[in-house]
Scaffold this motif. Structure first.
Motif, PDB file in Angstrom:
ATOM      1  N   UNK A  49       0.838  -1.208   0.000  1.00 29.85           N
ATOM      2  CA  UNK A  49       0.000   0.000   0.000  1.00 29.85           C
ATOM      3  C   UNK A  49       0.867   1.250   0.000  1.00 29.85           C
ATOM      4  N   UNK A  50       1.928   1.251   0.800  1.00 26.37           N
ATOM      5  CA  UNK A  50       2.841   2.397   0.816  1.00 26.37           C
ATOM      6  C   UNK A  50       3.530   2.608  -0.516  1.00 26.37           C
ATOM      7  N   UNK A  51       3.833   1.509  -1.213  1.00 30.83           N
ATOM      8  CA  UNK A  51       4.510   1.641  -2.504  1.00 30.83           C
ATOM      9  C   UNK A  51       3.620   2.316  -3.538  1.00 30.83           C
ATOM     10  N   UNK A  52       2.319   2.096  -3.433  1.00 30.42           N
ATOM     11  CA  UNK A  52       1.391   2.756  -4.360  1.00 30.42           C
ATOM     12  C   UNK A  52       1.418   4.268  -4.132  1.00 30.42           C
ATOM     13  N   UNK A  53       1.458   4.672  -2.875  1.00 31.81           N
ATOM     14  CA  UNK A  53       1.558   6.100  -2.559  1.00 31.81           C
ATOM     15  C   UNK A  53       2.897   6.649  -3.064  1.00 31.81           C
TER      16      UNK A  53
ATOM     17  N   UNK B  72       5.841   9.907  -9.484  1.00 30.11           N
ATOM     18  CA  UNK B  72       5.373  10.435 -10.770  1.00 30.11           C
ATOM     19  C   UNK B  72       5.072  11.925 -10.680  1.00 30.11           C
ATOM     20  N   UNK B  73       4.479  12.345  -9.578  1.00 26.53           N
ATOM     21  CA  UNK B  73       4.204  13.774  -9.391  1.00 26.53           C
ATOM     22  C   UNK B  73       5.500  14.578  -9.290  1.00 26.53           C
ATOM     23  N   UNK B  74       6.476  14.055  -8.593  1.00 31.75           N
ATOM     24  CA  UNK B  74       7.757  14.751  -8.431  1.00 31.75           C
ATOM     25  C   UNK B  74       8.444  14.943  -9.776  1.00 31.75           C
TER      26      UNK B  74
ATOM     27  N   UNK C  76       6.657  17.842 -11.510  1.00 30.24           N
ATOM     28  CA  UNK C  76       6.850  19.146 -10.882  1.00 30.24           C
ATOM     29  C   UNK C  76       8.246  19.187 -10.273  1.00 30.24           C
ATOM     30  N   UNK C  77       9.249  19.352 -11.112  1.00 25.53           N
ATOM     31  CA  UNK C  77      10.624  19.150 -10.671  1.00 25.53           C
ATOM     32  C   UNK C  77      11.174  20.225  -9.747  1.00 25.53           C
ATOM     33  N   UNK C  78      10.777  21.448  -9.855  1.00 25.65           N
ATOM     34  CA  UNK C  78      11.272  22.480  -8.955  1.00 25.65           C
ATOM     35  C   UNK C  78      12.503  23.206  -9.474  1.00 25.65           C
ATOM     36  N   UNK C  79      12.865  24.324  -8.821  1.00 21.53           N
ATOM     37  CA  UNK C  79      13.938  25.182  -9.318  1.00 21.53           C
ATOM     38  C   UNK C  79      15.336  24.558  -9.281  1.00 21.53           C
TER      39      UNK C  79
END
Length: 196
Positions: A93-97, A103-105, A108-111
């Motif tokens: 379950x934690x791996x799904x999170x 994928x989100x990171x 949205x990679x950041x400066x």
């Protein structure tokens, strides 16, 4: 059953004081090591979930409560099987999170990542390319094998393999399999060294 104590603390930089401050996890680990009853099983599941997502702590300590039969009076082998199942499900379950966060990171990679991409030597692209190559070469079997290595932080392997396809079920299944494999290796191969 006795294992060496898990990591008692991690380091955190305190920018205000300009020092390194120990971040204690001993209480959580002690709670897992002494877990009994239904609440104990929930604690083992929650701990396994957290180490898949954010805590770079050893998952092997979930095996410690088997010596007491989890307070249910179960034989040690049955308690080990129940713990492995509960821990594997929690980690899956934690791996799904973690899969979703990974994928989100990337989206949205950041400066800091943007600056590194613009630099003369694109370290980010090289490391992403290598991770993608490894993940594609070994796929979900590689994830399961990586997670089967005792005392290696699960969090690193899970996030490294988030470059795989968008198949949450296969990712969770590989994590579950690797988690059970690690605990079986720990009990079967390493237990003589820790007097299980």
């Amino acid at each position: 059953m006795s294992f060496p104590l898990a990591a008692e603390w991690l380091l955190l930089t305190d920018s205000a004081a300009g020092t390194i401050v120990p971040l204690q996890f001993g209480g959580l680990e002690e709670a897992v090591e002494t877990a009994t009853g239904p609440i104990g099983l929930l604690l083992i599941a929650a701990y396994s979930f957290l180490i898949a997502v954010v805590l770079p702590l050893p998952s092997e300590i979930v095996l410690v409560p088997a010596a007491t039969g989890l307070g249910f009076g179960l034989p040690e082998n049955v308690a080990l099987a129940v713990i492995m199942l509960v821990s594997g499900l929690g980690k899956a379950a934690g791996s799904v999170v973690a899969f979703h966060l990974g994928h989100e990171a990337r989206r949205q990679s950041g400066p800091v990542i943007d600056r590194l991409r613009e630099s003369r030597f694109d370290v980010v692209e090289w490391s992403e390319r290598r991770t993608v190559e490894l993940a594609r070469k070994y796929g979900y079997i590689g994830l399961a094998l990586a997670l089967s290595v005792p005392f290696f932080p699960d969090t690193i392997s899970i996030y490294a393999f988030t470059v795989l396809e968008e198949d949450y079920v296969k990712f969770a299944a590989a994590t579950f399999t690797g988690s059970i494999g690690r605990l079986l290796i720990t009990v079967g191969v390493l237990s003589p060294f820790f007097a299980l």
